[in-house]
Design a protein around this motif. Structure first.
Motif, PDB file in Angstrom:
ATOM      1  N   LYS A   8       0.815  -1.211   0.000  1.00 29.95           N
ATOM      2  CA  LYS A   8       0.000   0.000   0.000  1.00 29.95           C
ATOM      3  C   LYS A   8       0.850   1.262   0.000  1.00 29.95           C
ATOM      4  N   SER A   9       2.148   1.152   0.305  1.00 30.21           N
ATOM      5  CA  SER A   9       3.008   2.326   0.319  1.00 30.21           C
ATOM      6  C   SER A   9       3.244   2.889  -1.081  1.00 30.21           C
ATOM      7  N   LEU A  10       2.951   2.120  -2.104  1.00 33.18           N
ATOM      8  CA  LEU A  10       3.082   2.617  -3.469  1.00 33.18           C
ATOM      9  C   LEU A  10       1.881   3.505  -3.754  1.00 33.18           C
ATOM     10  N   SER A  11       2.161   4.790  -3.953  1.00 39.21           N
ATOM     11  CA  SER A  11       1.063   5.742  -4.035  1.00 39.21           C
ATOM     12  C   SER A  11       0.550   5.988  -5.448  1.00 39.21           C
ATOM     13  N   ARG A  12       1.327   5.691  -6.444  1.00 37.58           N
ATOM     14  CA  ARG A  12       0.895   5.984  -7.810  1.00 37.58           C
ATOM     15  C   ARG A  12       0.006   4.870  -8.337  1.00 37.58           C
ATOM     16  N   SER A  13      -1.093   5.270  -8.936  1.00 39.21           N
ATOM     17  CA  SER A  13      -2.015   4.275  -9.471  1.00 39.21           C
ATOM     18  C   SER A  13      -1.525   3.776 -10.824  1.00 39.21           C
ATOM     19  N   LEU A  14      -2.069   2.656 -11.236  1.00 33.99           N
ATOM     20  CA  LEU A  14      -1.677   2.030 -12.490  1.00 33.99           C
ATOM     21  C   LEU A  14      -2.696   2.306 -13.583  1.00 33.99           C
ATOM     22  N   SER A  15      -2.194   2.524 -14.792  1.00 35.15           N
ATOM     23  CA  SER A  15      -3.086   2.616 -15.946  1.00 35.15           C
ATOM     24  C   SER A  15      -3.587   1.212 -16.263  1.00 35.15           C
ATOM     25  N   ASN A  16      -4.544   1.116 -17.145  1.00 35.40           N
ATOM     26  CA  ASN A  16      -5.080  -0.183 -17.536  1.00 35.40           C
ATOM     27  C   ASN A  16      -3.975  -1.078 -18.119  1.00 35.40           C
ATOM     28  N   LEU A  17      -3.157  -0.542 -19.003  1.00 30.75           N
ATOM     29  CA  LEU A  17      -2.085  -1.320 -19.610  1.00 30.75           C
ATOM     30  C   LEU A  17      -1.032  -1.708 -18.575  1.00 30.75           C
ATOM     31  N   HIS A  19      -1.515  -2.187 -15.452  1.00 32.48           N
ATOM     32  CA  HIS A  19      -2.121  -3.246 -14.635  1.00 32.48           C
ATOM     33  C   HIS A  19      -2.076  -4.596 -15.362  1.00 32.48           C
ATOM     34  N   GLN A  20      -2.329  -4.597 -16.656  1.00 30.52           N
ATOM     35  CA  GLN A  20      -2.280  -5.847 -17.425  1.00 30.52           C
ATOM     36  C   GLN A  20      -0.864  -6.425 -17.433  1.00 30.52           C
ATOM     37  N   LEU A  21       0.151  -5.568 -17.557  1.00 27.32           N
ATOM     38  CA  LEU A  21       1.533  -6.051 -17.498  1.00 27.32           C
ATOM     39  C   LEU A  21       1.837  -6.631 -16.122  1.00 27.32           C
ATOM     40  N   MET A  22       1.382  -5.955 -15.071  1.00 27.45           N
ATOM     41  CA  MET A  22       1.625  -6.456 -13.715  1.00 27.45           C
ATOM     42  C   MET A  22       0.935  -7.800 -13.505  1.00 27.45           C
ATOM     43  N   GLU A  23      -0.270  -7.961 -14.034  1.00 26.92           N
ATOM     44  CA  GLU A  23      -0.966  -9.243 -13.898  1.00 26.92           C
ATOM     45  C   GLU A  23      -0.163 -10.368 -14.542  1.00 26.92           C
ATOM     46  N   ILE A  24       0.465 -10.090 -15.673  1.00 30.15           N
ATOM     47  CA  ILE A  24       1.303 -11.101 -16.332  1.00 30.15           C
ATOM     48  C   ILE A  24       2.484 -11.448 -15.435  1.00 30.15           C
ATOM     49  N   SER A  39       2.782 -12.386 -24.412  1.00 28.47           N
ATOM     50  CA  SER A  39       1.637 -12.693 -23.542  1.00 28.47           C
ATOM     51  C   SER A  39       0.468 -11.741 -23.774  1.00 28.47           C
ATOM     52  N   LEU A  40       0.783 -10.488 -24.087  1.00 27.69           N
ATOM     53  CA  LEU A  40      -0.263  -9.487 -24.327  1.00 27.69           C
ATOM     54  C   LEU A  40      -0.818  -9.536 -25.750  1.00 27.69           C
ATOM     55  N   ALA A  41      -0.115 -10.186 -26.659  1.00 26.93           N
ATOM     56  CA  ALA A  41      -0.478 -10.164 -28.081  1.00 26.93           C
ATOM     57  C   ALA A  41      -1.938 -10.519 -28.374  1.00 26.93           C
ATOM     58  N   PRO A  42      -2.535 -11.517 -27.689  1.00 30.71           N
ATOM     59  CA  PRO A  42      -3.946 -11.809 -27.995  1.00 30.71           C
ATOM     60  C   PRO A  42      -4.889 -10.633 -27.690  1.00 30.71           C
ATOM     61  N   ARG A  43      -4.505  -9.774 -26.730  1.00 28.70           N
ATOM     62  CA  ARG A  43      -5.350  -8.635 -26.354  1.00 28.70           C
ATOM     63  C   ARG A  43      -4.904  -7.327 -26.985  1.00 28.70           C
ATOM     64  N   HIS A  44      -3.568  -7.158 -27.121  1.00 33.35           N
ATOM     65  CA  HIS A  44      -3.003  -5.902 -27.631  1.00 33.35           C
ATOM     66  C   HIS A  44      -1.838  -6.213 -28.550  1.00 33.35           C
ATOM     67  N   ALA A  45      -1.836  -5.662 -29.724  1.00 33.32           N
ATOM     68  CA  ALA A  45      -0.689  -5.781 -30.629  1.00 33.32           C
ATOM     69  C   ALA A  45       0.209  -4.576 -30.383  1.00 33.32           C
ATOM     70  N   LEU A  46       1.204  -4.751 -29.523  1.00 34.81           N
ATOM     71  CA  LEU A  46       2.083  -3.650 -29.143  1.00 34.81           C
ATOM     72  C   LEU A  46       3.514  -3.942 -29.572  1.00 34.81           C
ATOM     73  N   LYS A  47       4.258  -2.865 -29.847  1.00 28.42           N
ATOM     74  CA  LYS A  47       5.665  -3.009 -30.188  1.00 28.42           C
ATOM     75  C   LYS A  47       6.468  -3.263 -28.912  1.00 28.42           C
ATOM     76  N   ASP A  48       7.623  -3.891 -29.081  1.00 28.47           N
ATOM     77  CA  ASP A  48       8.503  -4.158 -27.943  1.00 28.47           C
ATOM     78  C   ASP A  48       8.891  -2.854 -27.239  1.00 28.47           C
ATOM     79  N   SER A  49       9.111  -1.798 -28.012  1.00 28.54           N
ATOM     80  CA  SER A  49       9.502  -0.521 -27.407  1.00 28.54           C
ATOM     81  C   SER A  49       8.401   0.032 -26.503  1.00 28.54           C
TER      82      SER A  49
END
Length: 75
Positions: A8-17, A19-24, A39-49
Motif C-alpha cells: 500500500k506504500s506505493l502511491s501511484r495508481s496504475l493505468s489499464n495497460l 495493470h495488465q503487465l503487472m498481472e502477467i 503474452s499481451l499479443a492476444p489482447r493488444h498488438a504492441l511493439k517491444d519498445s
C-alpha cells in the motif's frame, strides 16, 4: 517465485495497460519485455519498445525492478 504484489506504500495508481503487465508478471514471474509482449499479443498488438516504456514507468513507480541477464532486462 512470482514477484510480490505491491504494498500500500506505493502511491501511484496504475493505468489499464500497466495493470495488465503487472498481472502477467504476478502470474508468470520474472519475464523479459519480449515475453510480456507475446503474452499481451492476444489482447493488444504492441511493439517491444512500447512494452519497455511501460516497464520503465512501472519501475519509476516502484512496482518492478530489473536485472540484466545477457543482453536482456528481466523484470
Amino acid at each position: 517465485m512470482p514477484p510480490k504484489q505491491p504494498t500500500k506504500s506505493l502511491s501511484r495508481s496504475l493505468s489499464n495497460l500497466e495493470h495488465q503487465l503487472m498481472e502477467i508478471l504476478w502470474k508468470t514471474g520474472p519475464a523479459t519485455a519480449e515475453q510480456i509482449r507475446v503474452s499481451l499479443a492476444p489482447r493488444h498488438a504492441l511493439k517491444d519498445s512500447t512494452i519497455r516504456t511501460v516497464l520503465r514507468r512501472l519501475q519509476e513507480k516502484g512496482y518492478v525492478h530489473h536485472k540484466i541477464e545477457g543482453r536482456a532486462f528481466v523484470y
